[in-house]
Design a protein around this motif. Structure first.
Motif, mmCIF file in Angstrom:
data_model
loop_
_atom_site.group_PDB
_atom_site.id
_atom_site.type_symbol
_atom_site.label_atom_id
_atom_site.label_comp_id
_atom_site.label_asym_id
_atom_site.label_seq_id
_atom_site.Cartn_x
_atom_site.Cartn_y
_atom_site.Cartn_z
ATOM 1 N N PRO B 74 29.093 69.767 28.729
ATOM 2 C CA PRO B 74 29.033 70.370 27.399
ATOM 3 C C PRO B 74 28.103 71.592 27.345
ATOM 4 C CG PRO B 74 28.009 68.200 27.407
ATOM 5 C CD PRO B 74 28.692 68.367 28.712
ATOM 6 N N LEU B 75 27.117 71.574 28.228
ATOM 7 C CA LEU B 75 26.169 72.678 28.245
ATOM 8 C C LEU B 75 26.842 73.981 28.670
ATOM 9 C CD1 LEU B 75 23.259 72.732 27.581
ATOM 10 C CD2 LEU B 75 22.725 72.555 29.998
ATOM 11 N N ARG B 78 28.815 75.234 25.820
ATOM 12 C CA ARG B 78 27.950 75.846 24.810
ATOM 13 C C ARG B 78 27.519 77.236 25.253
ATOM 14 N NH1 ARG B 78 23.575 72.297 22.194
ATOM 15 N NH2 ARG B 78 25.094 72.287 20.527
ATOM 16 N N PHE B 86 29.166 66.819 17.190
ATOM 17 C CA PHE B 86 29.752 65.566 17.630
ATOM 18 C C PHE B 86 29.656 64.497 16.560
ATOM 19 C CE2 PHE B 86 28.811 67.678 21.623
ATOM 20 C CZ PHE B 86 30.002 67.493 22.296
ATOM 21 N N LEU B 89 25.347 62.392 16.230
ATOM 22 C CA LEU B 89 24.583 63.617 16.047
ATOM 23 C C LEU B 89 23.632 63.869 17.208
ATOM 24 C CD1 LEU B 89 23.684 63.262 12.315
ATOM 25 C CD2 LEU B 89 25.439 64.672 13.358
ATOM 26 N N ALA B 90 23.604 65.106 17.631
ATOM 27 C CA ALA B 90 22.691 65.473 18.709
ATOM 28 C C ALA B 90 21.426 66.081 18.124
ATOM 29 C CB ALA B 90 23.381 66.441 19.665
ATOM 30 N N LEU B 91 20.681 65.257 17.410
ATOM 31 C CA LEU B 91 19.426 65.737 16.823
ATOM 32 C C LEU B 91 18.263 64.894 17.346
ATOM 33 C CD1 LEU B 91 20.463 66.098 13.074
ATOM 34 C CD2 LEU B 91 20.228 67.935 14.736
ATOM 35 N N LEU B 103 16.261 73.878 19.145
ATOM 36 C CA LEU B 103 16.099 73.040 20.330
ATOM 37 C C LEU B 103 16.828 73.650 21.528
ATOM 38 C CD1 LEU B 103 14.729 70.380 21.014
ATOM 39 C CD2 LEU B 103 16.885 69.222 20.611
ATOM 40 N N GLY B 104 16.098 73.871 22.589
ATOM 41 C CA GLY B 104 16.712 74.427 23.795
ATOM 42 C C GLY B 104 16.830 75.940 23.788
ATOM 43 N N ARG B 161 22.869 74.252 12.469
ATOM 44 C CA ARG B 161 22.459 74.599 13.820
ATOM 45 C C ARG B 161 23.602 75.305 14.556
ATOM 46 N NH1 ARG B 161 19.723 72.004 18.595
ATOM 47 N NH2 ARG B 161 21.148 72.614 20.218
#
Lengths: 360, 257
Positions: B74-75, B78, B86, B89-91, B103-104, B161
């Motif tokens: 997935p990176l 992105r 998703f 949640l990717a939090l 983040l990141g 985000r």
């Protein structure tokens, strides 16, 4: 889906529900514990009305019993340095059990490079290496110690990041390996008689100076730098961190390296303070360091906690230890009580988190 | 013909003997909003997972922005410009809103400090407020940690985000499935904002009203195959349901299901 299933129903926000930073609670706990010992001193019949905190015999210029305060902070400083490193490990969602034996191993190695040639005019009776290793500049043992710590930390971190074995197991293995190194180094013989330069590192109140200095540095790192932010992110939601492009594996290696380097530095200060190194040094230190962090509000589930919290946790730890001695509690009971306090701190943390979860 | 941002040719995914996705041919134009509908297990999420590199496809081609791509994860997707919201949640719960938005990809200063470079909190806060304003998300206090927020607020943060970084394609997998009425409408507003800004979107949804409200085109999946490709103006809810349930199959997809 479970993350999104609660808290449905409009946008509500209540400012009053915002609690004070957790560190404030620990500070109050610290004051409470001091007060309890003060009262016990007055109440217990065999104490003859001694004071825990105050200078009742007019030995000092201030109203406080300076000697006791000094001993408290001096006692916790060396383990406190370890706790600062362990704090970021726990915040990242891991654990480090290897720091105590690492102190033993590092102390042995470092002291071997810090020995002086002549002791009272006689050759050093505890010499480990040949003549070349005598009276080296103080920088050499320090660098050797930090490099050894970095190496152990890199192994810990790599095992955890790349083989995905639980941190508990990886560092438990390292726990035994390091104790083995400490004993094998001189077949159990203590190493003594350091140079004056090396002995100066841990003299007097120097451990306190190192502890507080490193605490400030670590606080800045955890609160204001990328390293700190990513440590919290990984401990809070490792998958999210990975998906966001954070190199989680490399970051974990760095976290464990810092922790082990701080444990190695604690070994340098400790062996300098004691003017000797023994293979049994640092027993229980890993657990005490974890306890300080946990008492200070660092959550074992990761993502939560702070360096100021750990510093306060270390103070609580020191006050309790000193208080037990003050009320003349036997050492065995002290161990039991300490264990109970650690369990209580973890239970409190759990309650705190469940309350936070149900509040949203 | 308008530019194609995403195209799949013969995209297929088998889990062992289960044919979760078969020969999916899909096109998305720049600026277009497309909904993917279908019953549970029809292959919607599988389709999304192949595009975003969460899983590796069994066969077929994915062409993104004019180039054939093979995302390892997935990176990669992105970084190429595909942002995904998703279902889970990717939090990071313990962090606040700006921390999560950035983040990141934090804004930093004193970059010579390497991993210890300092965070530019001020700039990130300002950008967060701008991003929330742009997407119309209302969060009472952005300094609050995510764990203290409602499901809707979290979803809004996750979507803000995505929207605040100029991605080439946004994919949302059931963004309102767990939300209340008010929160759903807030998320829908963000989607409209994306449309106004000409950002293409793939929306996986079960919600017929939402789909008819928001998108230009509807692609229906059934039993791992695409069975219909409908312009919104040329269809209605009943028609779509007929395709979803299998009562009807699109002319060009005869024999597919």
């Amino acid at each position: 889906m479970s993350e999104t299933s609660h808290g449905i129903g409009g946008l509500t926000y209540d400012r009053k529900k915002r609690s004070l930073p957790g560190e404030v609670n620990i500070f109050f706990a610290l004051i409470l514990i001091v007060a309890v010992f003060e009262v016990l001193g007055q109440v217990l019949p065999y104490m003859n009305g001694q004071s825990f905190l105050f200078d009742t015999q007019d030995r000092f210029d201030t109203i406080f019993n300076e000697a006791r305060l000094r001993i408290i902070i001096l006692q916790v400083s060396i383990i406190g340095i370890i706790a600062l490193g362990v704090t970021q490990v726990i915040i990242s969602g891991g654990i480090d059990l290897s720091s105590g034996p690492l102190v033993g191993a590092t102390a042995m190695i470092v002291m071997s490079f810090a020995q002086t040639e002549l002791v009272n005019g006689n050759p050093n009776p505890k010499a480990v290496f040949g003549e070349w290793a005598f009276d080296l500049p103080v920088l050499i043992p320090v660098v050797v110690g930090l490099l050894f710590g970095a190496m152990i930390g890199a192994i810990n971190g790599s095992l955890i990041a790349y083989t995905r074995i639980p941190p508990f197991i990886a560092t438990l293995g390292m726990f035994l390996i390091c104790r083995g190194i400490a004993q094998a180094w001189t077949r159990g013989q203590p190493v003594s008689f350091p140079t004056e330069g090396f002995a100066a590192l841990g003299k007097g109140m120097m451990p306190v100076f190192w502890f507080l200095g490193i605490a400030v540095l670590m606080h800045v790192i955890m609160r204001y730098t990328l390293h700190g932010k990513h440590t919290y992110a990984i401990g809070s939601n490792e998958d999210a961190a990975r998906m966001s492009g954070i190199n989680v594996n490399r970051h974990k290696v760095r976290v464990y390296m810092i922790a082990s380097m701080l444990a190695a530095f604690a070994a340098i200060v400790l062996s300098s303070k004691n003017l000797t190194a023994q293979s049994g040094m640092g027993i229980f230190y890993e657990l005490y360091a974890i306890a300080m962090a946990v008492i200070g509000g660092v959550s074992l589930t990761g993502g939560r906690g702070s360096i100021p919290g750990t510093v306060l946790g270390a103070m609580v730890f020191g006050v309790i230890q000193s208080g037990f001695t003050y009320i003349k509690l036997d050492a065995f009971y002290q161990l039991m009580a300490m264990g109970a306090i650690i369990i209580a701190a973890v239970v409190l943390d759990k309650v705190r988190q469940e309350r936070a979860a149900s509040r949203s | 013909m308008a530019d194609i941002i995403l195209e799949t040719q013969g995209l297929t995914k088998h889990y062992g003997g289960v044919h979760a996705l078969n020969d999916a041919n899909f096109k998305l134009e720049k600026g277009e909003h497309v909904a993917i509908m279908g019953d549970n297990g029809a292959g919607k999420s599988t389709f999304v997972r192949q595009i975003t590199g969460v899983e590796q496809r069994t066969s077929g081609k994915v062409i993104f922005d004019g180039q054939e791509v093979n995302f390892a994860g997935p990176l990669d997707a992105r970084e190429a410009g595909i942002e995904t919201v998703f279902q889970t949640l990717a939090l990071a719960d313990a962090l606040d809103v700006p921390d999560n938005l950035f983040l990141g990809r934090e804004k930093t200063k004193w970059d010579w400090l390497g991993p210890f470079k300092f965070l530019d909190y001020k700039a990130m806060r300002a950008d967060t407020l701008a991003a929330l304003e742009k997407t119309g998300v209302k969060i009472p206090n952005i300094r609050n940690t995510i764990q203290n927020m409602s499901g809707g607020q979290r979803q809004c943060v996750a979507i803000a985000r995505t929207a605040s970084f100029h991605s080439k394609l946004t994919i949302m997998d059931e963004p309102t499935a767990a939300l209340g009425v008010q929160e759903t409408s807030q998320v829908e507003n963000i989607i409209r904002t994306l449309k106004d800004q000409g950002e293409p979107l793939i929306l996986v949804s079960h919600n017929m009203r939402q789909v008819m409200d928001l998108v230009d085109r509807i692609v229906v999946f059934r039993r791992g195959r695409i069975v219909a490709n409908l312009r919104k103006e040329e269809t209605d809810g009943q028609d779509i349901v007929a395709y979803i349930t299998g009562a009807k199959t699109g002319a060009e997809f005869e024999g597919a299901a």
